[in-house]
Design a protein around this motif. Structure first.
Motif, PDB file in Angstrom:
ATOM      1  N   GLU A 243       0.826  -1.208   0.000  1.00  0.00           N
ATOM      2  CA  GLU A 243       0.000   0.000   0.000  1.00  0.00           C
ATOM      3  C   GLU A 243       0.862   1.261   0.000  1.00  0.00           C
ATOM      4  OE1 GLU A 243      -2.202  -0.552   3.555  1.00  0.00           O
ATOM      5  OE2 GLU A 243      -3.366  -2.261   2.777  1.00  0.00           O
ATOM      6  N   THR A 244       1.937   1.231   0.750  1.00  0.00           N
ATOM      7  CA  THR A 244       2.789   2.410   0.906  1.00  0.00           C
ATOM      8  C   THR A 244       3.666   2.642  -0.322  1.00  0.00           C
ATOM      9  OG1 THR A 244       2.848   2.053   3.298  1.00  0.00           O
ATOM     10  CG2 THR A 244       4.543   3.496   2.366  1.00  0.00           C
ATOM     11  N   LEU A 245       4.220   1.566  -0.862  1.00  0.00           N
ATOM     12  CA  LEU A 245       5.180   1.672  -1.959  1.00  0.00           C
ATOM     13  C   LEU A 245       4.531   1.653  -3.336  1.00  0.00           C
ATOM     14  CD1 LEU A 245       7.870  -0.807  -0.530  1.00  0.00           C
ATOM     15  CD2 LEU A 245       7.780   1.680  -0.261  1.00  0.00           C
ATOM     16  N   GLY A 246       3.246   1.334  -3.380  1.00  0.00           N
ATOM     17  CA  GLY A 246       2.562   1.262  -4.668  1.00  0.00           C
ATOM     18  C   GLY A 246       2.876  -0.004  -5.437  1.00  0.00           C
ATOM     19  N   TYR A 247       3.234  -1.073  -4.734  1.00  0.00           N
ATOM     20  CA  TYR A 247       3.556  -2.349  -5.361  1.00  0.00           C
ATOM     21  C   TYR A 247       2.362  -3.301  -5.288  1.00  0.00           C
ATOM     22  CZ  TYR A 247       8.559  -1.059  -5.011  1.00  0.00           C
ATOM     23  OH  TYR A 247       9.781  -0.439  -5.113  1.00  0.00           O
ATOM     24  N   THR A 248       2.502  -4.415  -5.991  1.00  0.00           N
ATOM     25  CA  THR A 248       1.520  -5.504  -5.908  1.00  0.00           C
ATOM     26  C   THR A 248       2.254  -6.824  -5.721  1.00  0.00           C
ATOM     27  OG1 THR A 248       1.472  -5.689  -8.329  1.00  0.00           O
ATOM     28  CG2 THR A 248      -0.238  -4.311  -7.285  1.00  0.00           C
ATOM     29  N   ARG A 249       3.290  -6.796  -4.923  1.00  0.00           N
ATOM     30  CA  ARG A 249       4.091  -8.000  -4.708  1.00  0.00           C
ATOM     31  C   ARG A 249       3.304  -9.043  -3.911  1.00  0.00           C
ATOM     32  NH1 ARG A 249       7.721  -6.442  -8.502  1.00  0.00           N
ATOM     33  NH2 ARG A 249       9.198  -4.861  -7.743  1.00  0.00           N
ATOM     34  N   GLN A 250       3.594 -10.308  -4.194  1.00  0.00           N
ATOM     35  CA  GLN A 250       2.945 -11.410  -3.509  1.00  0.00           C
ATOM     36  C   GLN A 250       3.982 -12.195  -2.702  1.00  0.00           C
ATOM     37  OE1 GLN A 250      -0.431 -11.974  -3.454  1.00  0.00           O
ATOM     38  NE2 GLN A 250      -0.455  -9.996  -4.542  1.00  0.00           N
ATOM     39  N   PRO A 251       3.642 -12.578  -1.488  1.00  0.00           N
ATOM     40  CA  PRO A 251       4.598 -13.349  -0.685  1.00  0.00           C
ATOM     41  C   PRO A 251       4.922 -14.689  -1.327  1.00  0.00           C
ATOM     42  CG  PRO A 251       2.797 -12.520   0.672  1.00  0.00           C
ATOM     43  CD  PRO A 251       2.390 -12.289  -0.746  1.00  0.00           C
ATOM     44  N   GLU A 252       6.171 -15.085  -1.248  1.00  0.00           N
ATOM     45  CA  GLU A 252       6.596 -16.424  -1.638  1.00  0.00           C
ATOM     46  C   GLU A 252       7.035 -17.130  -0.359  1.00  0.00           C
ATOM     47  OE1 GLU A 252       9.585 -16.277  -4.659  1.00  0.00           O
ATOM     48  OE2 GLU A 252       8.335 -15.120  -6.057  1.00  0.00           O
ATOM     49  N   TYR A 253       6.357 -18.203  -0.018  1.00  0.00           N
ATOM     50  CA  TYR A 253       6.603 -18.867   1.253  1.00  0.00           C
ATOM     51  C   TYR A 253       7.682 -19.938   1.114  1.00  0.00           C
ATOM     52  CZ  TYR A 253       2.298 -16.496   2.506  1.00  0.00           C
ATOM     53  OH  TYR A 253       1.340 -15.536   2.728  1.00  0.00           O
ATOM     54  N   ILE A 254       8.627 -19.913   2.070  1.00  0.00           N
ATOM     55  CA  ILE A 254       9.716 -20.867   2.082  1.00  0.00           C
ATOM     56  C   ILE A 254       9.746 -21.571   3.428  1.00  0.00           C
ATOM     57  CG2 ILE A 254      11.096 -19.528   0.443  1.00  0.00           C
ATOM     58  CD1 ILE A 254      12.735 -18.485   2.814  1.00  0.00           C
ATOM     59  N   GLU A 255      10.403 -22.722   3.458  1.00  0.00           N
ATOM     60  CA  GLU A 255      10.507 -23.478   4.700  1.00  0.00           C
ATOM     61  C   GLU A 255      11.363 -22.710   5.705  1.00  0.00           C
ATOM     62  OE1 GLU A 255      11.967 -27.895   6.224  1.00  0.00           O
ATOM     63  OE2 GLU A 255      11.753 -27.459   4.073  1.00  0.00           O
ATOM     64  N   ASN A 256      10.946 -22.740   6.943  1.00  0.00           N
ATOM     65  CA  ASN A 256      11.674 -22.065   8.007  1.00  0.00           C
ATOM     66  C   ASN A 256      12.835 -22.948   8.469  1.00  0.00           C
ATOM     67  OD1 ASN A 256      12.608 -20.807  10.291  1.00  0.00           O
ATOM     68  ND2 ASN A 256      10.608 -20.553  11.250  1.00  0.00           N
ATOM     69  N   PRO A 257      14.082 -22.521   8.210  1.00  0.00           N
ATOM     70  CA  PRO A 257      15.223 -23.353   8.601  1.00  0.00           C
ATOM     71  C   PRO A 257      15.465 -23.365  10.107  1.00  0.00           C
ATOM     72  CG  PRO A 257      15.997 -21.269   7.716  1.00  0.00           C
ATOM     73  CD  PRO A 257      14.505 -21.290   7.516  1.00  0.00           C
TER      74      PRO A 257
END
Length: 302
Positions: A243-257
């Motif tokens: 919202e702040t940066l004007g992006y539409t990025r989507q989270p990419e989920y990775i395994e928590n090491p």
């Protein structure tokens, strides 16, 4: 008043120095040239830093704001952590007190709560599961002892919780996930541990400065939390950044090491800070991130 800010080139210290200078105080600092440049500051700098301090250069101090620390929470060198954070702090406190200082504000950390379930309250037992946490609890114990030894001394500890804002870029991998996510989003999608519902209590650095100033005029010695009092998920942080940066990025989920040894949530109970210092955070996370962005420091190409 004459103020010493240790760690004056760090995230919190640099903002505190600016505030004190703008208020017209006589300020001297310790710091490190690898941290924040302070073009607005023309006062006395004591380098190379707190551990190499020139004690004779201090003189009389009205208020000590002790922000300096070895703050790599993953450092397992217990001897070095205690030497820098505990023994050096003890020596500094006693030196300024003997020179007439009556007010000390020092940085502690919610790391002392360890694996305790949130929300954290100052009356909770500590869980000192890292050398860093042990060193911070040691400083708190020293402060309590000094308060008993010197009845006119006012010494206040602030247990910081996930402080973010302009001036954390030098911390790199130790910077908050707010800054790290913003850097990732500048070039692509952010990577979150599955499934982004881990939560953090983030407090904006300008609120932390105000907490320090209130602590410097506290009527009694005390130890309080310094957080926002609200935990926010990483997923929500990404939404706010979009919202702040004007992006539409989507989270990419990775395994928590770090599964099994990872803090799922931090959150402070801020009741005592309000009672003892009159401190209530003013910036919501949305407002803080917007102010951070306006500073020009949230998105960096460095």
């Amino acid at each position: 008043m004459r103020c010493l800010v240790t760690g004056g080139t760090g995230l919190i210290g640099s903002h505190l120095v600016r505030h004190l200078v703008e208020e017209g105080h006589d300020v001297l600092i310790t710091g490190h040239e690898a941290e924040q440049a302070l073009p607005f500051f023309s006062g006395k700098r004591i380098f190379p830093g707190f551990s190499g301090i020139d004690w004779n250069a201090l003189g009389n101090i009205d208020v000590l704001f002790h922000q300096a620390a070895l703050n790599n929470t993953r450092c397992m060198d217990r001897e070095e952590m205690l030497r820098v954070n505990l023994e050096d702090s003890k020596r500094l406190f006693r030196h300024v007190i003997q020179q007439g200082c009556q007010r000390i504000v020092y940085a502690s950390s919610t790391a002392v709560y360890g694996r305790n379930p949130p929300p954290y309250r100052e009356t909770d037992p500590c869980d000192l599961n890292t050398p860093y946490a042990e060193s911070k609890k040691g400083v708190e114990d020293v402060a309590m002892q000094l308060a008993r030894e010197y009845p006119t001394l006012k010494i206040v500890g602030l247990r910081y919780c996930n402080v973010y804002g302009p001036g954390e870029d030098h911390k790199r991998q130790r910077a908050t996930m707010i800054y790290q996510f913003a850097q990732q989003m500048r070039v692509g999608n952010p990577k979150l541990f599955q499934y982004g519902e881990q939560k953090r209590d983030y407090i904006y650095v300008k609120d932390v400065v105000r907490a320090n100033m209130l602590a410097a005029s506290a009527p009694t010695s005390t130890l309080v939390n310094c957080g926002s009092g609200k935990a926010t998920s990483f997923n929500r942080v990404i939404e706010i950044l979009n919202e702040t940066l004007g992006y539409t990025r989507q989270p990419e989920y990775i395994e928590n090491p770090y599964q099994g040894n990872y803090q799922e949530q931090t959150e402070c109970d801020m009741t005592l800070a309000k009672q003892q210092l009159g401190f209530t955070p003013q910036y919501s996370l949305e407002e803080g991130i917007r102010d951070y962005f306006r500073s020009g420091c949230l998105i960096s190409s460095s």
